[in-house]
Design an enzyme around this catalytic site. Sequence first.
Site, short mmCIF file in Angstrom:
data_model
loop_
_atom_site.label_atom_id
_atom_site.label_comp_id
_atom_site.label_asym_id
_atom_site.label_seq_id
_atom_site.Cartn_x
_atom_site.Cartn_y
_atom_site.Cartn_z
N ASP A 228 0.88 -1.17 -0.15
CA ASP A 228 0.20 -0.03 -0.10
C ASP A 228 1.03 1.15 0.04
O ASP A 228 0.55 2.30 -0.72
CB ASP A 228 -1.04 -0.04 1.37
CG ASP A 228 -1.78 1.17 1.17
OD1 ASP A 228 -2.57 1.57 0.35
OD2 ASP A 228 -1.57 2.05 2.29
N LYS A 232 1.45 4.35 -3.06
CA LYS A 232 1.35 5.64 -2.78
C LYS A 232 2.56 6.24 -3.18
O LYS A 232 2.43 7.59 -3.67
CB LYS A 232 0.86 5.95 -1.58
CG LYS A 232 -0.52 5.50 -1.17
CD LYS A 232 -0.82 5.46 0.46
CE LYS A 232 -2.10 5.05 1.05
NZ LYS A 232 -2.25 4.98 2.55
#
Lengths: 370, 370
Positions: A228, A232
């Site tokens: 994750d 980003k």
Amino acid sequence: MSTQHRVLIAIIGAGGVGKCFLGQLADLAARRPATRLSLCYLTTSKRAVYSADYSDIDIAGAVARLAASAQTPLHLPVLVDYLAAAPAKVVLVDNTSAQDVADAYPLFLSRGISIVTPNKKAFAGSYEHWQAIFTAAATSGAKVYHEASCGAGLPLISTVKDLVETGDQITRIEGIFSGTLSFLFNSFAPATPASDGRATGTWSAEVAKAKELGYTEPDPRDDLNGMDVARKLTILARLAGLPVASPTAFPVQSLIPAELETASSGDEFLAKLPQFDAQMESVKAAAARDGKVVRYVGSVDVATQALKVGLETFDRAHPFAALKGSDNIFSFYTKRYGSNPLIIQGAGAGGEVTAMGVTSDLIKVLSQIA
Amino acid sequence: MSTQHRVLIAIIGAGGVGKCFLGQLADLAARRPATRLSLCYLTTSKRAVYSADYSDIDIAGAVARLAASAQTPLHLPVLVDYLAAAPAKVVLVDNTSAQDVADAYPLFLSRGISIVTPNKKAFAGSYEHWQAIFTAAATSGAKVYHEASCGAGLPLISTVKDLVETGDQITRIEGIFSGTLSFLFNSFAPATPASDGRATGTWSAEVAKAKELGYTEPDPRDDLNGMDVARKLTILARLAGLPVASPTAFPVQSLIPAELETASSGDEFLAKLPQFDAQMESVKAAAARDGKVVRYVGSVDVATQALKVGLETFDRAHPFAALKGSDNIFSFYTKRYGSNPLIIQGAGAGGEVTAMGVTSDLIKVLSQIA
């Protein structure tokens, strides 16, 4: 300024973020008399509400109407045709994290349909897909905004764009990108002792507590693998000008012990994690010997094009060490800002703040198309 | 998207910020082929460059041409007529801190001329003037942006607007608004001892040093009276929804000893300031006895409509205590963000970062009018 423009809004997704967004949209529609914001399509993966003549769906009652609807979602290519044939400009709000919707962005954009979304998948996939999205938008004039794809409502993507578009040179970005991992390390290795004198728990106990509090994915490994954060970081690095091939194209340190990669469930993983507590304890102790604390950080060095995600240590006085709760923090080093970076911090997850990122993007699009 | 739109740019001011802005504008014009950014008017208080037919002034050579120009500035009402009669949309860039230009904003805006500016005067004057500005803009459709009127290029005003426009409720804003006072207190009362072991100087020695380094106004009392902080706080509080009457309508703690208010010059003030060092030393010592440091802060509590500017104390682990150099920091407490505020920090002064705030505003205006 006196005629009321109509803009059609189509929404995919009515989960946590989706419901918060609908609340914010109802509020926005009421406060924006110069634009008639017409909800014309709302869908989950199972049900849908829409009509052939694009008539307005009452925003306040939309979720209840959706729950009772017998309509099923339009297949994405059919949805593109439906929206492209609409009698007004259209903004598609993708409040999912669905890959198939992300894959269709170039198609929507090429047909003049603007997009606002928190969906990371579209912007952290292959670099070719990234290019296809922005080329389609540039060619058709449709807008695409995705502030909430990193740091929820924090003004990160808009800030990176402002820096780049005004001619600054971003030299380095580093940040604590994951609310879950922020919470874990702020609890496990706090910069200052807890004010209530409470001792910190073992690593596995902190992970179990974070899961209990709802801060982790159902299987905590989906947070601990770092992907994750990598997604980003990929998005910010691309905005800073680097053609990052994918979120797997650079080193990402997984916090899952190799022996537990194959545990059959999140529960089995959590049950066995205490056997590996000594590993993280020694990382924490090594940092403490230098007067430092350990944090899970993503960083990009623009000049060397080096991206990495993993554990790093920081002085106790460093802003990354002093972070609280599950907050995110991001430092932007640029030519103009010099040795002291521009820093933005705050909640980087949660329904309302994520929806806020989407709503503020919608307002930006409306200011350009309405 | 293929026809090139022309947008006329008129600039008042060619000092520190103005020169940096011209550099950024030249860069922007080169990178923005879809819009022809035509500089049609450039002026200082003494000289001007423009032509009756609005022909393009070469941006790169504009400062040199201005220095050699025999033209004088148009009187403001004449400038309004000149720009309102232009053959394309116009953006006025006010890179001054002039009161007379600020006073004329409603007139420019009512004639459809958009404005971008770092000039605080227009937004921190009377509340009636604030209302006149935004009413004129809403009526004509002209845009007005002033990001750099607080915190230079830091994304403060855009963030407050995003919070408010998406329906969040700002409950409290506090910040270190002055780069000068940030530098003074970070040096005088550091949260951690200097890494080089250097002792901190007396208050008057720190003020003298800051002046030497160019961090203060020519007369340091113009920083120490707190009015610059009060003006910036007024702007943020108004954006948060409060009808603040003026920057003198709430308590502002001056750091000028009463006996030195009437000193005839900045030099005389600096020469006599050491006689009053005991005052600030006792403030610092009182904070230190509680394990705290003193900082000069502006804050607004939205529910009680209480604004104040002055000295406050903070734990050494507080982000305000850990600030470095002359950085600014701002905490936004809102209903959605809960107990942990959204924080933005970084350089809040300097030609390039101030010009960046102006240029990013210009880009926002262009996206809406070009």
